[in-house]
Design an enzyme around this catalytic site. Structure first.
Site, mmCIF file in Angstrom:
data_model
loop_
_atom_site.group_PDB
_atom_site.id
_atom_site.type_symbol
_atom_site.label_atom_id
_atom_site.label_comp_id
_atom_site.label_asym_id
_atom_site.label_seq_id
_atom_site.Cartn_x
_atom_site.Cartn_y
_atom_site.Cartn_z
ATOM 1 C CG HIS A 112 64.012 -38.937 77.427
ATOM 2 N ND1 HIS A 112 63.446 -37.824 76.838
ATOM 3 C CD2 HIS A 112 65.260 -38.553 77.797
ATOM 4 C CE1 HIS A 112 64.304 -36.826 76.860
ATOM 5 N NE2 HIS A 112 65.426 -37.234 77.450
ATOM 6 C CD GLN A 159 72.708 -31.429 75.768
ATOM 7 O OE1 GLN A 159 72.510 -32.587 76.102
ATOM 8 N NE2 GLN A 159 71.996 -30.415 76.254
ATOM 9 C CD GLU A 196 66.159 -31.292 80.999
ATOM 10 O OE1 GLU A 196 66.652 -31.166 79.863
ATOM 11 O OE2 GLU A 196 66.565 -32.140 81.822
ATOM 12 C CD1 TRP A 245 72.702 -32.506 82.204
ATOM 13 C CD2 TRP A 245 73.560 -34.212 81.039
ATOM 14 N NE1 TRP A 245 73.166 -32.015 81.012
ATOM 15 C CE2 TRP A 245 73.696 -33.040 80.275
ATOM 16 C CE3 TRP A 245 74.049 -35.415 80.494
ATOM 17 C CZ2 TRP A 245 74.290 -33.025 79.008
ATOM 18 C CZ3 TRP A 245 74.625 -35.407 79.241
ATOM 19 C CH2 TRP A 245 74.740 -34.218 78.518
#
Ligand code: 17E
Ligand code: FE2
Length: 423
Positions: free
Chosen positions: A61, A156, A217, A319
């Site tokens: 990932h 996204q 998440e 991020w």
């Protein structure tokens, strides 16, 4: 191009005592035989020198389209997922093919140097031009000599919540994405999140593709899209091909709900990916103290017999500003954060960056066994504990019998003795 190896000798294998020779024929493993003593290497043999040899690492990932863009055009100062998405939206507007290819390949070379030979990357398809997706499809071909790359069509900014979201996902599948993604916790409403999960699993099944959803998440215990994903996978008998990434909210679910949920998870056979460094950084941001870790329930999932792997998620992107490609660093952080430094967990920990990642990627030809492609890494240490203590990079990475990576072993004690000036 180096000559093909005909064996790896003096190899230590997980779960087996003693030393082994791994024969290699035509790029595949031949017989694996026990050695009674250490051998001297002959021509075209790789000497593992008694170190642990495992299958090549799996990075299950990562967001390669955003890799190496941290600080462009601005830094994520709050450290939240949401400011990350905003910063990325600004950077995304300036993407070009060459920009994406250059950063993705730079990152994949870094991964290769750390023994990673299998990668699943999410690529943002909430872009009317699909610039990153088209570039990544080219990258996949360009790097195939050293890495197997799977591409996830990743929405996204949402499937339901982004203009033409469904059409963009379908176009990404038509262009050649391997995996269908999703982000239900970011859709505008819970109903939209549920609808998006049902729709995307069905899209994957229609095209015979895998599924990997950014699922829950967020630290919100009310984010319960995992149950929807698992139920869909179960209904369609698709669980071994479906991965739930992150599932951070599970760290905030109450135990009664989790007990009921785990029954479904076990029936569905879903795969799980936890990104420990990323979630430690992005989650807990709306907490005072006590502050949550924001990780899914890794040891509990493993105890339930489910496959869980660790991933890096980011390399220097909006991020997460850190990351160096070394999965042993990710593994070390994850074992700390998940309370998994008991020796029982340490002993089996390498499965989190090898076999379980391979299960998530649905790899059919993975492992060290006669007949499988001769792909492996030589680690620095005889046991998982030794390997983890110093997190030294792999000394060799072999792919189809060819040496991709080789570096000198580091002796930490010698290095220390050379460093201490008057101690
Ligand atoms: N996008 C997202 O939704 N979550 C993440 N952890 C990253 C990108 C890295
Ligand atoms: Fe991610």
């Amino acid at each position: 191009m180096t000559d093909c190896l005909n064996a790896v000798i003096n190899a230590r294998l997980q779960g087996r005592d003693g030393l082994y020779s791994l024969a290699i024929e035509n790029g595949r493993f031949g017989a694996i035989t026990s050695q009674s003593a250490e051998l001297k290497a002959l021509h075209n043999q790789l000497d593992a020198a008694g170190n642990l040899v495992t299958p090549a690492f799996v990075e299950p990932h990562i967001h390669l389209d955003a890799a190496m863009t941290a600080g462009e055009p601005r830094w994520n100062q709050s450290g939240t997922l949401f400011e990350g998405i905003e910063c990325w939206g600004e950077r995304k507007a300036t993407l070009t093919r060459d920009d994406v290819i250059g950063r993705a390949e730079q990152t994949l070379r870094l991964f290769a140097a750390h023994g990673i030979q299998y990668v699943r990357t999410h690529v943002d398809v909430t872009d009317p031009q699909l610039t990153a997706l088209q570039a990544m499809l080219e990258v996949k071909e360009r790097v195939s000599g050293y890495v197997d790359l799977q591409i996830v069509a990743f929405p996204q900014e949402g499937i339901w919540s982004f203009r033409n979201g469904r059409e963009l996902m379908e176009e990404a599948v038509r262009l050649g994405a391997d995996v269908v993604g999703g982000i239900p916790h970011f859709e505008h409403t819970r109903d939209d999140g549920v609808a998006s999960v049902r729709w995307l699993v069905e899209l994957a099944q229609r095209h015979d593709l895998l599924v990997d959803v950014h699922c829950d998440e967020i630290d919100d215990p009310g984010s319960r899209f995992l149950e929807v994903l698992a139920a869909e996978a179960l209904k369609l008998d698709y669980g071994s091909r479906v991965t739930a990434s992150h599932t951070c909210a599970m760290g905030s679910y109450n135990d009664a709900y989790c007990s009921r949920l785990f029954r479904l998870l076990k029936m569905s056979g879903l795969r799980f990916l936890c990104m420990p460094t990323e979630s430690l950084h992005l989650q807990g941001r709306f907490d005072g103290y006590p502050k949550r870790r924001g990780l899914t329930r890794v040891p509990e999932l493993l105890d339930a017999g489910l496959k869980v792997a660790f991933g890096q998620d980011s390399i220097r992107d909006p991020w997460y500003p850190m990351g160096n490609g070394n999965m042993l660093r990710t593994l070390d952080s994850g074992l700390h954060a998940c309370h998994m430094l008991g020796m029982n967990w340490i002993d089996r920990s390498l499965e989190l960056i090898t076999d379980n990642g391979a299960a998530a990627l649905h790899l059919q030809q993975y492992g060290i066994a006669e007949g499988l492609p001769a792909r492996c890494v030589v680690l620095q240490g005889q046991t998982p504990y030794e390997v983890l203590l110093n997190q030294r990079p792999v000394v060799a990475s072999v792919r189809d019998g060819q040496i991709l990576v080789q570096r000198a072993a580091e002796d930490p004690m010698a290095a220390l003795n050379n460093t201490l000036v008057s101690v």
